[in-house]
Design an enzyme around this catalytic site. Sequence first.
Site, PDB file in Angstrom:
ATOM      1  N   SER A  65       0.841  -1.146   0.130  1.00 33.50           N
ATOM      2  CA  SER A  65      -0.002   0.003  -0.131  1.00 33.50           C
ATOM      3  C   SER A  65       0.764   1.164  -0.068  1.00 33.50           C
ATOM      4  CB  SER A  65      -0.857  -0.028   1.270  1.00 33.50           C
ATOM      5  OG  SER A  65      -0.278   0.458   2.307  1.00 33.50           O
ATOM      6  N   VAL A  66       0.408   2.451  -0.168  1.00 30.95           N
ATOM      7  CA  VAL A  66       0.934   3.649  -0.235  1.00 30.95           C
ATOM      8  C   VAL A  66       1.486   3.918   1.112  1.00 30.95           C
ATOM      9  CG1 VAL A  66      -1.372   4.965   0.016  1.00 30.95           C
ATOM     10  CG2 VAL A  66       0.398   6.130  -0.910  1.00 30.95           C
ATOM     11  N   LYS A  67       0.953   3.273   2.075  1.00 33.87           N
ATOM     12  CA  LYS A  67       1.097   3.600   3.697  1.00 33.87           C
ATOM     13  C   LYS A  67       2.717   3.279   3.816  1.00 33.87           C
ATOM     14  CE  LYS A  67      -2.723   5.628   4.613  1.00 33.87           C
ATOM     15  NZ  LYS A  67      -2.672   6.961   5.313  1.00 33.87           N
ATOM     16  N   ASP A  68       3.152   2.497   3.131  1.00 34.99           N
ATOM     17  CA  ASP A  68       4.643   1.968   3.332  1.00 34.99           C
ATOM     18  C   ASP A  68       5.654   3.344   3.269  1.00 34.99           C
ATOM     19  OD1 ASP A  68       3.515  -0.695   3.001  1.00 34.99           O
ATOM     20  OD2 ASP A  68       4.827  -1.168   1.509  1.00 34.99           O
ATOM     21  N   ARG A  69       5.095   4.107   2.494  1.00 37.79           N
ATOM     22  CA  ARG A  69       5.933   5.510   2.380  1.00 37.79           C
ATOM     23  C   ARG A  69       6.252   6.194   3.656  1.00 37.79           C
ATOM     24  NH1 ARG A  69       6.587   7.583  -3.250  1.00 37.79           N
ATOM     25  NH2 ARG A  69       5.280   6.023  -4.719  1.00 37.79           N
TER      26      ARG A  69
END
Length: 496
Positions: A65-69
């Site tokens: 997901s984008v939340k890895d960033r």
Amino acid sequence: MTIAASHPPAGRHSPGGRIEFAETVLDLVGNTPLVRLGRVTRDLGPIDRQPLVLAKLEMLNPGGSVKDRIGLPMIEAAERAGLLRPGGTIVEPTSGNTGHGLAIAAALKGYRCVFVMADKQSAEKQALLRAYGAEVVVCPTNVAPESPDSYYSVAARLARDIPGAFMPGQYWNQENPKVHERTTGPEIWRQTAGRITHFVAGAGTGGTITGVARFLRSQRADLVVVGGDTEGSVFSGDTPRPYLTEGVGEDFWPDTLDPKLVDRWVRVPDADAFAAARRLTREEGILSGESCGTALVAALTIARELTQSGAGAESTVVVLLPDTGRNYLSKLYNDEWMREHGMVARPASVARVRDLMTDHHHGAPVPSLVVVHTTETVASAITRLQEFGISQMPVSEAAVGAAVDATSLVGSVSDRGLLDRAFRDPAVIGRTVGEVMDRPLPLVDEDAAVEESYGLLSGGAQAVVLVRDGAPTGIATRLDLLEFLNHTAGAGGRRG
């Protein structure tokens, strides 16, 4: 980060090239690709009038997901500020994806993690967090944010009470939008060669849409930023209420969302978001999560308007797809769950439980409903089973000869059960049925879909009693269901 080594390990021969590898999995976060959406856009209008619609595939990050960033940057900012020390504990309220990003970073840095989730989040998300070694606390969804039982309040209490705990606070931590301003925004600008005209994304914490918009606006002042929001979220002006879509919308305004950067909100019902995500998976081959569906509906809304206005051919729409559908196999991609929650309408031609009775073929005529009464003898029950060539019957406590309704069905008998009892004690033959009967058979409305009977029959029930307006109308067995399936398959039919 790619590491190049000019010397291979001892004992290995090198052809003279470089060995390329990432130092850790965290170095693989970001630089996700864009892909053109060419199938879900077919019905927007003439191809030559459509905008170029590109999807930013954030599900290709290591944690999906984008939340890895934002996981590692929030942790490192806390370390620099002295808020998180070796041996500490990370506590965070999360819908799952931020927890995954934090858990990956914490696994490499050696921190304990405790994540607090609302009970509407999928079982896959909870299991994935535990797979990384995190602890998961589940709280009720339908409570106000200020309630002591809300996942925000519980997380705050744990962060306060656990020694050495730190809560990154994705809803107010400015590292959240800053990461996207540093990475996601520049990636999109570079990948589109500066030709992006519209950016579309959902908003939960708002960090993604805020950070990306800040960077892109610094490069192109006339960029149009569109937020996909769910019904029941305050972002698009709705009254806060429960909804099913995970990871998007809120009942309060997070500090990490700058609403001045969003030109327009598109409100998307749960059913539309779920349908769009499934369509994206089946037509584009992109296994998408629920909030991807929200973003896609918003993007297609904008793309259709651009096509109709004549501005489409000169426009490039980038929609950020935040996560993978692997987290929602038990919900979004589970047809039965979707039906239970009103997400999949049953077609008018769907097979009903009553069809089991009209399509099966017994060797001899059988009344629509054969029952035995509690006051009759076991011998009478055996005779009736033999007479009609059936294997089980409902038991009614109504008087013999009286009308039988569903409330009078208090038990059941079967050839197998009676055989077992009579073999162990032949005197059972002379007893009343009420003394030896088994549990009642499940009741199913005869207008219910066949799938409902399958769920009961495959779950242990030997048969089900069909009911209409409170009156039993027949009985369907496992064999009836098998005969029905064989009949419809042989006739080339298709079950709903």
